[in-house]
Design a protein around this motif. Structure first.
Motif, short mmCIF file in Angstrom:
data_model
loop_
_atom_site.label_atom_id
_atom_site.label_comp_id
_atom_site.label_asym_id
_atom_site.label_seq_id
_atom_site.Cartn_x
_atom_site.Cartn_y
_atom_site.Cartn_z
N GLU A 1 -64.31 -3.53 -56.11
CA GLU A 1 -65.26 -2.67 -55.38
C GLU A 1 -66.67 -3.27 -55.29
O GLU A 1 -67.38 -3.06 -54.30
CB GLU A 1 -65.35 -1.29 -56.03
N GLN B 1 -68.38 8.97 -56.26
CA GLN B 1 -67.22 9.86 -56.03
C GLN B 1 -66.05 9.43 -56.91
O GLN B 1 -65.30 10.28 -57.40
CB GLN B 1 -66.81 9.81 -54.55
N THR C 1 -69.62 6.01 -52.81
CA THR C 1 -68.18 5.83 -53.06
C THR C 1 -67.95 5.69 -54.57
O THR C 1 -67.00 6.25 -55.13
CB THR C 1 -67.67 4.54 -52.38
N ILE D 1 -67.67 -0.27 -49.27
CA ILE D 1 -67.96 0.52 -50.47
C ILE D 1 -69.47 0.77 -50.52
O ILE D 1 -70.27 -0.15 -50.34
CB ILE D 1 -67.53 -0.25 -51.74
#
Ligand code: KIV
Length: 289
Positions: A62, A34, A31, A27
Motif C-alpha cells: 500500500e 479506513q 484508505t 491509495i
C-alpha cells in the motif's frame, strides 16, 4: 472498478505502469485510516527506483517509502545522515512515476526539517512539487509537532517516526530498543502529540511489542511497526534487507523472504563464464548481415 467516478480514476489511468484493462485506485491516507478502522492490516516497503517500485506496487504494497535509508542502500554511506534532499528527489520521482497504485512517501533527510516548521515546509514542498511525492515522513516526537501541524495545515500529509529514530543515532547511543519500562508512557505521549498535530500515521521502530500495542490502542490513526511486534496496524521493512540483496548485518526484526544476492551473484558468474568460454552471445543473440 466499474462504479468508479472519473475523479477517482482520471489522474492515474495514464501512468506508465497502469493498463486500461486493470485501472486501480490510488491509495490515499484515508484508505489507510479506513483499513485501520476495519481492523485490516496494511503494508509499507522501501523502494528507491523504478523496477522495485513497480514490482512492490503490483504485489499490493500500500505504501512505498523512499527512505533516507537510501543513504546506506543506494549511496554507499554507513548511516542515513549524509543523504541530501537533492540526492533523494530523483529517487522519489522515479518511484512516483512507477507506482500507479501505492501511496509514495518521501522521507525528509537529516537536517532538512528540524530547524523550524518553515524549513520543514520548504523541504516538503520540494518533494511534493519536484518529485511527485504524496506525503512526507519525518523523525521525532513532541518537538516535531509544530512541523507536523504546519505541513498538514498546508495540505501535506505527514507520517511521523518515533521509537528508534536513525537520524538521532548518535544522540540515542546507537541502534537500541526505545520505550522500555517508563519509556512506554513517553511513547504514548509523543504519539498523541503527533496525532493531535495532524499526522496521518506513525512509524514505530525498535519498540517493545507491548509498548507498541499500547500506542496503537491509544491512537485513532494507524501505527506502522518495524521491530515493534505484531499489534501495529501496518508493518514496514527495508527491501534490501527483506529480499536478501544486502549481505551485511541485518537487524533481528527482519524476515528474509528471498536471497537475491545469491541469485544475482550466480547469474553474473554464469555470464562471465559464458563470455569467456564463447557460449554468449549465441546465434540467436546476433544479427545476420
Ligand atoms: O528510511 C527508512 O527506510 C525508514 C524505515 C526504516 C522506516 O525510515
Amino acid at each position: 472498478m466499474a462504479d468508479a467516478t472519473p475523479e477517482e480514476t482520471a489522474p492515474y489511468g495514464g501512468g506508465p505502469a497502469a493498463t486500461a484493462a486493470a485501472p486501480r485506485k490510488r491509495i490515499r491516507t484515508h484508505t489507510l485510516q479506513q483499513m485501520k478502522d476495519r481492523g485490516e492490516k496494511w503494508t509499507m516497503l522501501t523502494a528507491y527506483e523504478q523496477f522495485t517500485a513497480g514490482i512492490f506496487d503490483a504485489a499490493g504494497v500500500e505504501v512505498l517509502l523512499v527512505g533516507d535509508s537510501a543513504s546506506n542502500n543506494v549511496f554507499g554511506n554507513e548511516t542515513s545522515l549524509p543523504v541530501t534532499v537533492d540526492e533523494l528527489i530523483p529517487l522519489v520521482r522515479a518511484v512516483a512515476r512507477s507506482a500507479p497504485h501505492a501511496l509514495v512517501l518521501a522521507d525528509l533527510p537529516f537536517g532538512s526539517y528540524q530547524a523550524s516548521p518553515e524549513q520543514a515546509f520548504h523541504t516538503a514542498v520540494r518533494f511534493m512539487k519536484e518529485a511527485g511525492a504524496h506525503a512526507v515522513k519525518l523523525e521525532g516526537g513532541v518537538a516535531m509537532a509544530p512541523q507536523v501541524k504546519l505541513l498538514t495545515d498546508a495540505g501535506i500529509p505527514v507520517c511521523a517516526h518515533i521509537g528508534f529514530t536513525p537520524q538521532a543515532e548518535h544522540n540515542l547511543g546507537g541502534y537500541r530498543v526505545q520505550g522500555r519500562g517508563d519509556g512506554a508512557a513517553r511513547l504514548i505521549e509523543e504519539a498523541k502529540a503527533l496525532e493531535a498535530a495532524g499526522a496521518f500515521a506513525i512509524v514505530m521502530e525498535m519498540v517493545p511489542a507491548p509498548a507498541a500495542k499500547a500506542v496503537t490502542e491509544a491512537l485513532r490513526i494507524p501505527t506502522v511497526g518495524i521491530g515493534a511486534g505484531v499489534d501495529c496496524d501496518a508493518q514496514v521493512l527495508v527491501w534490501t534487507d527483506m529480499l536478501g540483496i544486502n549481505t551485511g548485518r541485518v537487524p533481528r526484526f527482519v524476515k528474509k523472504y528471498a536471497d537475491l544476492h545469491s541469485i544475482m551473484l550466480g547469474a553474473a558468474q554464469e555470464y562471465v563464464s559464458d563470455v569467456k568460454g564463447g557460449a554468449f552471445p549465441a546465434a540467436e543473440h546476433s544479427f545476420e548481415s
